[in-house]
Scaffold this motif. Structure first.
Motif, PDB file in Angstrom:
ATOM      1  N   PRO A 150      52.100   7.388  -6.455  1.00  9.55           N
ATOM      2  CA  PRO A 150      53.142   6.742  -7.257  1.00  9.55           C
ATOM      3  C   PRO A 150      53.065   5.216  -7.137  1.00  9.55           C
ATOM      4  O   PRO A 150      52.491   4.689  -6.178  1.00  9.55           O
ATOM      5  CB  PRO A 150      54.443   7.280  -6.657  1.00  9.55           C
ATOM      6  N   PRO A 151      53.635   4.491  -8.095  1.00  9.02           N
ATOM      7  CA  PRO A 151      53.535   3.025  -8.099  1.00  9.02           C
ATOM      8  C   PRO A 151      54.031   2.362  -6.810  1.00  9.02           C
ATOM      9  O   PRO A 151      53.422   1.399  -6.344  1.00  9.02           O
ATOM     10  CB  PRO A 151      54.409   2.611  -9.285  1.00  9.02           C
ATOM     11  N   SER A 152      55.095   2.889  -6.221  1.00  5.49           N
ATOM     12  CA  SER A 152      55.599   2.269  -4.990  1.00  5.49           C
ATOM     13  C   SER A 152      54.568   2.374  -3.868  1.00  5.49           C
ATOM     14  O   SER A 152      54.384   1.443  -3.082  1.00  5.49           O
ATOM     15  CB  SER A 152      56.916   2.922  -4.565  1.00  5.49           C
ATOM     16  N   MET A 153      53.868   3.517  -3.804  1.00  7.21           N
ATOM     17  CA  MET A 153      52.855   3.696  -2.768  1.00  7.21           C
ATOM     18  C   MET A 153      51.639   2.802  -3.062  1.00  7.21           C
ATOM     19  O   MET A 153      51.038   2.247  -2.142  1.00  7.21           O
ATOM     20  CB  MET A 153      52.438   5.161  -2.681  1.00  7.21           C
ATOM     21  N   LEU A 154      51.296   2.661  -4.340  1.00  9.75           N
ATOM     22  CA  LEU A 154      50.203   1.747  -4.705  1.00  9.75           C
ATOM     23  C   LEU A 154      50.545   0.326  -4.282  1.00  9.75           C
ATOM     24  O   LEU A 154      49.685  -0.397  -3.770  1.00  9.75           O
ATOM     25  CB  LEU A 154      49.959   1.784  -6.213  1.00  9.75           C
ATOM     26  N   ALA A 155      51.797  -0.071  -4.492  1.00  4.94           N
ATOM     27  CA  ALA A 155      52.230  -1.412  -4.082  1.00  4.94           C
ATOM     28  C   ALA A 155      52.136  -1.570  -2.568  1.00  4.94           C
ATOM     29  O   ALA A 155      51.725  -2.635  -2.073  1.00  4.94           O
ATOM     30  CB  ALA A 155      53.656  -1.671  -4.562  1.00  4.94           C
ATOM     31  N   ASP A 156      52.488  -0.516  -1.830  1.00  7.46           N
ATOM     32  CA  ASP A 156      52.375  -0.572  -0.372  1.00  7.46           C
ATOM     33  C   ASP A 156      50.910  -0.743   0.047  1.00  7.46           C
ATOM     34  O   ASP A 156      50.599  -1.529   0.937  1.00  7.46           O
ATOM     35  CB  ASP A 156      52.960   0.697   0.262  1.00  7.46           C
ATOM     36  N   LEU A 180      46.454  -4.057   2.094  1.00  5.08           N
ATOM     37  CA  LEU A 180      45.081  -4.495   1.874  1.00  5.08           C
ATOM     38  C   LEU A 180      44.955  -4.996   0.433  1.00  5.08           C
ATOM     39  O   LEU A 180      44.884  -4.186  -0.495  1.00  5.08           O
ATOM     40  CB  LEU A 180      44.103  -3.332   2.114  1.00  5.08           C
ATOM     41  N   PRO A 181      44.954  -6.299   0.211  1.00  2.00           N
ATOM     42  CA  PRO A 181      44.854  -6.821  -1.157  1.00  2.00           C
ATOM     43  C   PRO A 181      43.591  -6.287  -1.854  1.00  2.00           C
ATOM     44  O   PRO A 181      42.507  -6.256  -1.285  1.00  2.00           O
ATOM     45  CB  PRO A 181      44.772  -8.336  -0.956  1.00  2.00           C
ATOM     46  N   GLY A 182      43.781  -5.819  -3.082  1.00  2.00           N
ATOM     47  CA  GLY A 182      42.681  -5.240  -3.850  1.00  2.00           C
ATOM     48  C   GLY A 182      42.583  -3.734  -3.713  1.00  2.00           C
ATOM     49  O   GLY A 182      41.807  -3.093  -4.418  1.00  2.00           O
ATOM     50  N   ALA A 183      43.368  -3.141  -2.813  1.00  2.00           N
ATOM     51  CA  ALA A 183      43.294  -1.695  -2.583  1.00  2.00           C
ATOM     52  C   ALA A 183      43.747  -0.912  -3.812  1.00  2.00           C
ATOM     53  O   ALA A 183      43.144   0.112  -4.164  1.00  2.00           O
ATOM     54  CB  ALA A 183      44.131  -1.299  -1.366  1.00  2.00           C
ATOM     55  N   ALA A 184      44.786  -1.371  -4.494  1.00  5.93           N
ATOM     56  CA  ALA A 184      45.284  -0.657  -5.676  1.00  5.93           C
ATOM     57  C   ALA A 184      44.206  -0.618  -6.760  1.00  5.93           C
ATOM     58  O   ALA A 184      43.982   0.428  -7.380  1.00  5.93           O
ATOM     59  CB  ALA A 184      46.557  -1.314  -6.200  1.00  5.93           C
ATOM     60  N   GLU A 185      43.530  -1.732  -6.965  1.00  4.75           N
ATOM     61  CA  GLU A 185      42.453  -1.777  -7.966  1.00  4.75           C
ATOM     62  C   GLU A 185      41.320  -0.825  -7.584  1.00  4.75           C
ATOM     63  O   GLU A 185      40.765  -0.143  -8.440  1.00  4.75           O
ATOM     64  CB  GLU A 185      41.937  -3.215  -8.102  1.00  4.75           C
TER      65      GLU A 185
END
Length: 174
Positions: free
Chosen positions: A75-81, A86-91
Motif C-alpha cells: 500500500p502507498p503508506s508502506m511504500l512511503a515508509d 531507503l531513498p529510491g526504494a519505492a521506485e
C-alpha cells in the motif's frame, strides 16, 4: 605525608555502595507499590483504563499494529515508509513489479500463441487429409469401385466427426 588510609576512609566506598543499593531497593519497592495501586484501580474501574487509553501519549507507548497486503505492490503508506528508510526504494519496488508483470504477460502471450498455432496446424492437417481421401475416393469412384469410394468417404467423415467431438470436450484431471 603518609599514603595510608584510615579504617574510616577504607570503609567509605563500601558504605556508599550500600547506600546506593538501599536507594535502588527503595525505588523499586515504591514503583511496585504504584504499579499495584494502578492495576487495582484499573481492575475496579474500567472507565479509567478507557480514558487512559485515549491519551495519545499512552497510545503511542502501548499500540502495536500489524499490517498485511496481498498483491504485487505494498500500500502507498508502506511504500512511503520504504522510501523514508531507503531513498529510491519505492521506485525500485515499482520497477521490480513492472518487470515481473511484464514477464508474466509475456509467458501468457507465448502460451496463447502456441495454442493458436497448434489449433491452426491441426485444422490444416485435417483439411489436407480430408481432401486427399476425397481425391482417392473420387479416383476409385471414377474407375467404377463406388462401394469402396463410399466406404472411404464414410470412414473419413466419421473420423472427422469423432476428432471434432472428442477434441472439443474438456480434459479431466486425474
Amino acid at each position: 605525608m603518609s599514603s595510608k588510609k584510615t579504617p574510616m576512609e577504607e570503609s567509605e566506598p563500601d558504605a556508599n555502595l550500600a547506600i546506593t543499593q538501599q536507594q535502588d531497593t527503595d525505588e523499586e519497592s515504591e514503583l511496585n507499590d504504584i504499579a499495584d495501586k494502578v492495576a487495582e484501580t484499573l481492575v475496579h474501574n474500567p472507565a479509567v483504563l478507557e480514558r487512559v487509553m485515549n491519551d495519545p501519549g499512552v497510545i503511542s507507548m502501548v499500540q502495536h499494529q500489524t499490517s498485511m497486503f496481498q498483491g504485487p505492490l505494498p500500500p502507498p503508506s508502506m511504500l512511503a515508509d520504504y522510501e523514508n528508510i531507503l531513498p529510491g526504494a519505492a521506485e525500485r519496488i515499482l520497477a521490480l513489479t513492472e518487470k515481473e508483470q511484464g514477464g508474466r504477460l509475456s509467458s501468457r502471450d507465448t502460451a496463447l500463441k502456441g495454442e493458436i498455432s497448434k489449433d491452426t496446424r491441426g485444422q490444416w492437417m485435417g483439411f489436407v487429409i480430408t481432401f486427399t481421401v476425397l481425391i482417392i475416393a473420387s479416383v476409385f469412384a471414377w474407375r467404377g469401385n463406388t462401394v469402396f469410394a463410399g466406404t472411404l468417404i464414410a470412414i473419413d467423415l466419421i473420423g472427422l466427426a469423432t476428432v471434432f467431438v472428442i477434441g472439443r470436450q474438456p480434459k479431466t484431471k486425474d
